[in-house]
Design an enzyme around this catalytic site. Structure first.
Site, PDB file in Angstrom:
ATOM      1  N   GLN A   4      13.532 -24.840  -1.022  1.00 19.32           N
ATOM      2  CA  GLN A   4      13.067 -26.233  -1.016  1.00 19.32           C
ATOM      3  C   GLN A   4      11.541 -26.333  -1.119  1.00 19.32           C
ATOM      4  O   GLN A   4      10.982 -27.415  -1.062  1.00 19.32           O
ATOM      5  CB  GLN A   4      13.599 -26.991   0.206  1.00 19.32           C
ATOM      6  CG  GLN A   4      13.000 -26.576   1.531  1.00 19.32           C
ATOM      7  CD  GLN A   4      13.783 -27.166   2.691  1.00 19.32           C
ATOM      8  OE1 GLN A   4      14.954 -26.853   2.893  1.00 19.32           O
ATOM      9  NE2 GLN A   4      13.149 -28.026   3.470  1.00 19.32           N
ATOM     10  N   LEU A  27       9.773 -26.273  16.679  1.00 16.90           N
ATOM     11  CA  LEU A  27      10.531 -27.366  17.297  1.00 16.90           C
ATOM     12  C   LEU A  27       9.646 -28.295  18.124  1.00 16.90           C
ATOM     13  O   LEU A  27       8.703 -27.864  18.785  1.00 16.90           O
ATOM     14  CB  LEU A  27      11.642 -26.793  18.187  1.00 16.90           C
ATOM     15  CG  LEU A  27      12.662 -25.891  17.483  1.00 16.90           C
ATOM     16  CD1 LEU A  27      13.753 -25.456  18.464  1.00 16.90           C
ATOM     17  CD2 LEU A  27      13.278 -26.580  16.272  1.00 16.90           C
ATOM     18  N   HIS A  44      13.275 -32.708  17.096  1.00 13.60           N
ATOM     19  CA  HIS A  44      14.392 -31.769  16.993  1.00 13.60           C
ATOM     20  C   HIS A  44      15.250 -31.809  18.262  1.00 13.60           C
ATOM     21  O   HIS A  44      16.480 -31.809  18.198  1.00 13.60           O
ATOM     22  CB  HIS A  44      13.874 -30.340  16.819  1.00 13.60           C
ATOM     23  CG  HIS A  44      13.062 -30.098  15.580  1.00 13.60           C
ATOM     24  ND1 HIS A  44      11.720 -29.827  15.616  1.00 13.60           N
ATOM     25  CD2 HIS A  44      13.408 -30.086  14.274  1.00 13.60           C
ATOM     26  CE1 HIS A  44      11.270 -29.634  14.379  1.00 13.60           C
ATOM     27  NE2 HIS A  44      12.265 -29.793  13.547  1.00 13.60           N
TER      28      HIS A  44
HETATM   29  P1  AMP Z   1      12.752 -29.811   9.939  1.00 12.29           P
HETATM   30  O1  AMP Z   1      12.657 -28.696  10.910  1.00 12.29           O
HETATM   31  O2  AMP Z   1      11.449 -30.496   9.685  1.00 12.29           O
HETATM   32  O3  AMP Z   1      13.502 -29.443   8.681  1.00 12.29           O
HETATM   33  O4  AMP Z   1      13.641 -30.913  10.636  1.00 12.29           O
HETATM   34  C1  AMP Z   1      14.920 -30.619  11.154  1.00 12.29           C
HETATM   35  C2  AMP Z   1      15.592 -31.913  11.519  1.00 12.29           C
HETATM   36  O5  AMP Z   1      14.825 -32.598  12.502  1.00 12.29           O
HETATM   37  C3  AMP Z   1      15.737 -32.868  10.330  1.00 12.29           C
HETATM   38  O6  AMP Z   1      16.991 -33.496  10.394  1.00 12.29           O
HETATM   39  C4  AMP Z   1      14.621 -33.837  10.570  1.00 12.29           C
HETATM   40  O7  AMP Z   1      14.860 -35.108  10.006  1.00 12.29           O
HETATM   41  C5  AMP Z   1      14.621 -33.914  12.083  1.00 12.29           C
HETATM   42  N1  AMP Z   1      13.336 -34.440  12.551  1.00 12.29           N
HETATM   43  C6  AMP Z   1      12.093 -34.018  12.190  1.00 12.29           C
HETATM   44  N2  AMP Z   1      11.151 -34.778  12.757  1.00 12.29           N
HETATM   45  C7  AMP Z   1      11.803 -35.710  13.494  1.00 12.29           C
HETATM   46  C8  AMP Z   1      11.383 -36.797  14.320  1.00 12.29           C
HETATM   47  N3  AMP Z   1      10.098 -37.077  14.496  1.00 12.29           N
HETATM   48  N4  AMP Z   1      12.336 -37.542  14.918  1.00 12.29           N
HETATM   49  C9  AMP Z   1      13.652 -37.263  14.722  1.00 12.29           C
HETATM   50  N5  AMP Z   1      14.116 -36.258  13.970  1.00 12.29           N
HETATM   51  C10 AMP Z   1      13.215 -35.491  13.358  1.00 12.29           C
END
Ligand code: AMP
Length: 295
Positions: free
Chosen positions: A64, A36, A40
């Site tokens: 995925q 995180l 997040h």
């Molecule tokens: P992940 O853990 O990479 O699957 O991301 C979980 C959620 O966090 C997804 O909805 C991502 O789009 C969001 N997320 C990841 N990086 C960012 C960021 N830099 N800004 C905003 N949301 C993010």
């Protein structure tokens, strides 16, 4: 751990907790793969502001990842994640299931050997990210469906960072008559402008610093668009010229419409998504970074 956040490892236990909530509760849900960061947390903060209860999930979803991708190397930092959530004021439930809980019939990364139920969102999953990652969105749509079935949320929070994912999931929710509302929040960036990502930990300091050029190039594209340039190819060339450096290998720069993700030649009053994927290589490690901006 002393975060005080209730952790649920099984589908049954999360369901039991969910059923114990007052009937007028509203549930906000933030699905993540952990590691995180502030991106997040911005989703968590939005969920807490808009709902009576917030559930975060941490699950590195095998389906995925392609066999050659970084499933095993993907950063897993559970204790750190728990402290981050705690520092951010906590959440009502953390769902961190095992692979067997989420894939009771098992899961192999080899698509041709997979059996059972999966969710595909056709027409939106094959282009852009789907070109280099052909089964990526099937994996995402499948795991998000499973998570929605368990959490039964009113609202689910996703980042614009993964913009194609938000388009795919919105269509999935619409077409499969799911009751959840998809909320999309802005990209959180490092001070340099580099979009935050769990995969940024793969980057060395110099490359990390240079990678700010990705966002700078997008901004350059947006600038000429706002100055009146509406030809997609011209904007794309401008973005590419900002990344003319041997450090970067461009996978794609795209200007696509916001609903169908079809490439545009000319941008009309509906605007467009300007998105990019680049490979950055240092030593024997290559990392794929994505970013986007709305025109
Ligand atoms: P992940 O853990 O990479 O699957 O991301 C979980 C959620 O966090 C997804 O909805 C991502 O789009 C969001 N997320 C990841 N990086 C960012 C960021 N830099 N800004 C905003 N949301 C993010």
């Amino acid at each position: 751990m002393t975060s005080g956040i209730p952790i649920f490892r099984t589908v049954a236990s999360l369901r039991k907790w969910r059923q114990s909530l007052p009937h007028d509760s509203t549930i906000g849900f933030v699905p993540t793969m952990g590691a995180l960061h502030e991106g997040h947390l911005s989703l968590v903060t939005a969920s807490k502001a808009e709902n009576s209860h917030t559930v975060v999930s941490i699950f590195v979803n095998p389906s995925q990842f392609a066999p050659h991708e970084d499933l095993d190397a993907y950063p897993r930092t559970f204790d750190h994640d728990l402290s981050k959530l705690g520092e951010n004021g906590g959440v009502d439930a953390l769902f961190a299931p095992t692979i067997t809980e989420m894939y009771p019939s098992g899961i192999t990364l080899e698509v041709e050997k997979q059996k059972g139920a999966f969710v595909s969102v056709l027409g939106l999953s094959e282009q852009l990210e789907g070109k280099t990652r052909p089964n990526f969105f099937r994996g995402v749509a499948t795991v998000v469906t499973k998570l929605f079935n368990v959490v039964d949320a009113d609202r689910a929070y996703f980042g614009q960072k993964d913009i194609q994912q938000t388009v795919v999931l919105k269509r999935m929710v619409k077409d499969l008559l799911m009751r959840v509302e998809i909320r999309v929040l802005p990209i959180i960036r490092e001070d340099t402008g580099l979009a935050m990502s769990s995969r940024n930990v793969y980057l060395g300091e110099e490359v990390r610093d240079n990678s700010k050029k990705i966002y700078e190039s997008l901004l350059q594209g947006k600038k000429i668009y706002e100055a009146g340039e509406k030809r997609a190819q011209t904007i794309i060339e401008t973005v590419k010229s900002g990344l003319n450096d041997e450090l970067f290998k461009i996978d794609y720069v795209s200007i696509a419409d916001k609903e169908e993700l079809q490439e545009l030649e000319t941008i009309n009053e509906n605007g467009a998504i300007l998105s990019i994927a680049v490979y950055v290589t240092e030593g024997d490690r290559t990392t794929r970074l994505i970013d986007n901006i709305i025109l």
